[in-house]
Motif scaffolding. Structure first.
Motif, PDB file in Angstrom:
ATOM      1  N   LEU A 148       0.845  -1.191   0.000  1.00  0.00           N
ATOM      2  CA  LEU A 148       0.000   0.000   0.000  1.00  0.00           C
ATOM      3  C   LEU A 148       0.882   1.242   0.000  1.00  0.00           C
ATOM      4  N   VAL A 149       0.601   2.150  -0.917  1.00  0.00           N
ATOM      5  CA  VAL A 149       1.434   3.337  -1.127  1.00  0.00           C
ATOM      6  C   VAL A 149       0.580   4.586  -0.983  1.00  0.00           C
ATOM      7  N   ASN A 150       1.066   5.544  -0.208  1.00  0.00           N
ATOM      8  CA  ASN A 150       0.446   6.854  -0.130  1.00  0.00           C
ATOM      9  C   ASN A 150       1.227   7.810  -1.019  1.00  0.00           C
ATOM     10  N   CYS A 151       0.570   8.270  -2.064  1.00  0.00           N
ATOM     11  CA  CYS A 151       1.211   9.175  -3.020  1.00  0.00           C
ATOM     12  C   CYS A 151       0.427  10.482  -3.036  1.00  0.00           C
ATOM     13  N   ALA A 152       1.020  11.581  -2.587  1.00  0.00           N
ATOM     14  CA  ALA A 152       0.383  12.895  -2.644  1.00  0.00           C
ATOM     15  C   ALA A 152       0.734  13.538  -3.983  1.00  0.00           C
ATOM     16  N   ASP A 153      -0.280  14.025  -4.694  1.00  0.00           N
ATOM     17  CA  ASP A 153      -0.031  14.512  -6.046  1.00  0.00           C
ATOM     18  C   ASP A 153      -1.092  15.534  -6.432  1.00  0.00           C
ATOM     19  N   PRO A 211      -1.527  16.839 -13.484  1.00  0.00           N
ATOM     20  CA  PRO A 211      -2.114  15.648 -14.106  1.00  0.00           C
ATOM     21  C   PRO A 211      -1.705  14.323 -13.449  1.00  0.00           C
ATOM     22  N   LEU A 212      -1.357  14.342 -12.182  1.00  0.00           N
ATOM     23  CA  LEU A 212      -1.028  13.137 -11.410  1.00  0.00           C
ATOM     24  C   LEU A 212       0.139  12.367 -12.026  1.00  0.00           C
ATOM     25  N   THR A 213       1.126  13.096 -12.485  1.00  0.00           N
ATOM     26  CA  THR A 213       2.287  12.455 -13.113  1.00  0.00           C
ATOM     27  C   THR A 213       3.008  11.531 -12.147  1.00  0.00           C
ATOM     28  N   GLY A 214       3.168  11.968 -10.894  1.00  0.00           N
ATOM     29  CA  GLY A 214       3.850  11.133  -9.913  1.00  0.00           C
ATOM     30  C   GLY A 214       3.105   9.841  -9.648  1.00  0.00           C
ATOM     31  N   ALA A 215       1.792   9.926  -9.455  1.00  0.00           N
ATOM     32  CA  ALA A 215       0.998   8.730  -9.193  1.00  0.00           C
ATOM     33  C   ALA A 215       0.991   7.798 -10.392  1.00  0.00           C
ATOM     34  N   ARG A 216       0.950   8.343 -11.591  1.00  0.00           N
ATOM     35  CA  ARG A 216       0.930   7.510 -12.797  1.00  0.00           C
ATOM     36  C   ARG A 216       2.246   6.752 -12.966  1.00  0.00           C
ATOM     37  N   THR A 217       3.362   7.438 -12.736  1.00  0.00           N
ATOM     38  CA  THR A 217       4.649   6.751 -12.866  1.00  0.00           C
ATOM     39  C   THR A 217       4.833   5.704 -11.771  1.00  0.00           C
ATOM     40  N   GLU A 218       4.341   6.010 -10.566  1.00  0.00           N
ATOM     41  CA  GLU A 218       4.447   5.008  -9.493  1.00  0.00           C
ATOM     42  C   GLU A 218       3.565   3.798  -9.803  1.00  0.00           C
ATOM     43  N   ALA A 219       2.358   4.030 -10.324  1.00  0.00           N
ATOM     44  CA  ALA A 219       1.488   2.910 -10.678  1.00  0.00           C
ATOM     45  C   ALA A 219       2.121   2.067 -11.788  1.00  0.00           C
ATOM     46  N   ALA A 220       2.741   2.711 -12.762  1.00  0.00           N
ATOM     47  CA  ALA A 220       3.418   1.974 -13.827  1.00  0.00           C
ATOM     48  C   ALA A 220       4.559   1.137 -13.263  1.00  0.00           C
ATOM     49  N   THR A 221       5.261   1.685 -12.290  1.00  0.00           N
ATOM     50  CA  THR A 221       6.366   0.960 -11.663  1.00  0.00           C
ATOM     51  C   THR A 221       5.853  -0.250 -10.898  1.00  0.00           C
ATOM     52  N   LEU A 222       4.738  -0.105 -10.202  1.00  0.00           N
ATOM     53  CA  LEU A 222       4.152  -1.237  -9.485  1.00  0.00           C
ATOM     54  C   LEU A 222       3.687  -2.321 -10.458  1.00  0.00           C
ATOM     55  N   LEU A 223       3.105  -1.915 -11.585  1.00  0.00           N
ATOM     56  CA  LEU A 223       2.641  -2.893 -12.567  1.00  0.00           C
ATOM     57  C   LEU A 223       3.793  -3.696 -13.161  1.00  0.00           C
ATOM     58  N   ASP A 224       4.981  -3.123 -13.150  1.00  0.00           N
ATOM     59  CA  ASP A 224       6.155  -3.832 -13.665  1.00  0.00           C
ATOM     60  C   ASP A 224       6.638  -4.903 -12.694  1.00  0.00           C
ATOM     61  N   ALA A 225       6.209  -4.804 -11.424  1.00  0.00           N
ATOM     62  CA  ALA A 225       6.704  -5.729 -10.399  1.00  0.00           C
ATOM     63  C   ALA A 225       5.633  -6.665  -9.852  1.00  0.00           C
ATOM     64  N   PHE A 226       4.358  -6.284  -9.930  1.00  0.00           N
ATOM     65  CA  PHE A 226       3.273  -7.062  -9.333  1.00  0.00           C
ATOM     66  C   PHE A 226       2.269  -7.482 -10.397  1.00  0.00           C
ATOM     67  N   ASP A 227       1.521  -8.544 -10.086  1.00  0.00           N
ATOM     68  CA  ASP A 227       0.518  -9.052 -11.018  1.00  0.00           C
ATOM     69  C   ASP A 227      -0.698  -8.147 -11.128  1.00  0.00           C
ATOM     70  N   ASP A 228      -1.036  -7.429 -10.046  1.00  0.00           N
ATOM     71  CA  ASP A 228      -2.271  -6.657 -10.036  1.00  0.00           C
ATOM     72  C   ASP A 228      -2.074  -5.375  -9.243  1.00  0.00           C
ATOM     73  N   VAL A 229      -2.668  -4.287  -9.745  1.00  0.00           N
ATOM     74  CA  VAL A 229      -2.535  -2.970  -9.123  1.00  0.00           C
ATOM     75  C   VAL A 229      -3.889  -2.281  -9.167  1.00  0.00           C
ATOM     76  N   ALA A 230      -4.220  -1.561  -8.102  1.00  0.00           N
ATOM     77  CA  ALA A 230      -5.423  -0.721  -8.061  1.00  0.00           C
ATOM     78  C   ALA A 230      -5.022   0.692  -7.649  1.00  0.00           C
ATOM     79  N   VAL A 231      -5.823   1.655  -8.065  1.00  0.00           N
ATOM     80  CA  VAL A 231      -5.629   3.066  -7.740  1.00  0.00           C
ATOM     81  C   VAL A 231      -6.890   3.551  -7.043  1.00  0.00           C
ATOM     82  N   VAL A 232      -6.733   4.203  -5.880  1.00  0.00           N
ATOM     83  CA  VAL A 232      -7.877   4.701  -5.121  1.00  0.00           C
ATOM     84  C   VAL A 232      -7.660   6.189  -4.844  1.00  0.00           C
ATOM     85  N   ALA A 233      -8.667   6.993  -5.161  1.00  0.00           N
ATOM     86  CA  ALA A 233      -8.568   8.431  -4.905  1.00  0.00           C
ATOM     87  C   ALA A 233      -9.944   9.056  -4.922  1.00  0.00           C
ATOM     88  N   GLU A 234     -10.020  10.282  -4.432  1.00  0.00           N
ATOM     89  CA  GLU A 234     -11.253  11.055  -4.476  1.00  0.00           C
ATOM     90  C   GLU A 234     -11.583  11.351  -5.943  1.00  0.00           C
TER      91      GLU A 234
END
Length: 295
Positions: A198-203, A206-229
């Motif tokens: 679980l990662v807390n990303c403040a952004d 256009p959420l560039t930081g969160a998008r790059t972090e999500a892409a990085t997680l997808l490169d290492a894990f089978d499944d990724v979800a994004v939760v935000a307001e």
């Protein structure tokens, strides 16, 4: 670091009196620590509530009478994911990268008795101050270590944790060395099969930081979800994006989880599957400088 917080509904059955009172009187005003200052600000609307400020930034909110109550929205979102992990109420092994007031660790201990948790905090003085001020679980229920998050993670055993939580900030940003593919690979090493990161990303858009972090997680894990307001996902304001990553194909795509985050005091939206693929489209995988240069 929360972008903002709202009053949270108390979780059913979680209210209980503290097992002991704070041993050290709360200070009036900032207290110097090696990395800056820490300050306790009482909640004017709740005599049991207090916010922990680290270098002037709200870093934790604790309800001294109800350890299961989480006020920061991103922690509520993380708790919704954790509620789907394992059997209800069963203990978990959790690593917290970034400790501050240990609000999430305290809530997990209340909701899942018998859990064993490690909280890693860069500042060498903050952990002992927090233990003196608040009713925190004792070792082995909660061990607090001072040190760099990446260095301490590397010392943990393979397949030794059910959950790793990253909530590490320097000011309003996350240090680069705990965002890379190499670091995420070490998180995956520490997690047991079926565990979750679980990662807390403040952004901000256009959420560039969160998008790059999500892409990085997808490169290492089978499944990724994004939760935000929802407004943040639509390009409004500044806030927290929670990223969740796992090798369990059933955990993050559950309609029950999507409903749970929509039903929070501050309703959130969960992106999964094709929505995450669209969210990360064009984002690069973050690498350590040595790896990026081919050294």
């Amino acid at each position: 670091m929360p972008a903002r917080d709202r009053a949270a509904r108390r979780r059913p059955g979680s209210h209980r009196p503290p097992t002991r009172s704070a041993r050290t009187p709360w200070p009036d005003g900032p207290v110097a620590i090696p990395t800056g200052t820490v300050e306790l600000v009482r909640d004017p609307d709740d005599p049991d509530g207090v916010t922990v400020l680290v270098n002037g930034v709200p870093s934790s909110y604790l309800d001294t009478a109800d350890p299961g109550r989480l006020v920061f929205e991103y922690m509520q979102q993380m708790a919704a994911v954790l509620d789907r992990l394992g059997s209800p109420g069963a203990p978990l092994s959790v690593v917290h990268l970034g400790a501050a007031g240990c609000a999430l660790a305290r809530a997990i201990d209340a909701e899942r008795p018998g859990s064993q948790q490690v909280a890693i905090e860069l500042d060498t003085a903050l952990p002992e101050l927090v233990r003196g001020w608040f009713d925190l679980p004792r070792s082995p229920a909660l061990r607090i270590r001072a040190g760099d998050a990446r260095e301490q993670l590397a010392r943990l055993g393979t397949a030794s944790a059910d959950v790793v939580v990253r909530d590490v900030f320097a000011g309003d940003s996350t240090p680069a060395h705990v965002r890379t593919r190499e670091f995420v690979g070490d998180v995956a090493r520490v997690l047991r099969p079926g565990g979750v990161y679980l990662v807390n990303c403040a952004d901000r858009p256009p959420l560039t930081g969160a998008r790059t972090e999500a892409a990085t997680l997808l490169d290492a894990f089978d499944d990724v979800a994004v939760v935000a307001e929802p407004g943040l996902l639509r390009g409004r304001g500044y806030g927290n994006v929670v990223l969740a990553a796992t090798d369990d194909p059933e955990l993050l795509g559950s309609p029950v989880l999507a409903r749970a985050v929509r039903s929070l005091p501050a309703p959130a939206r969960l992106l999964h599957g094709d929505e995450v693929a669209a969210f990360v489209q064009g984002a690069v995988v973050l690498r350590d400088p040595q790896a990026a240069s081919g050294a």
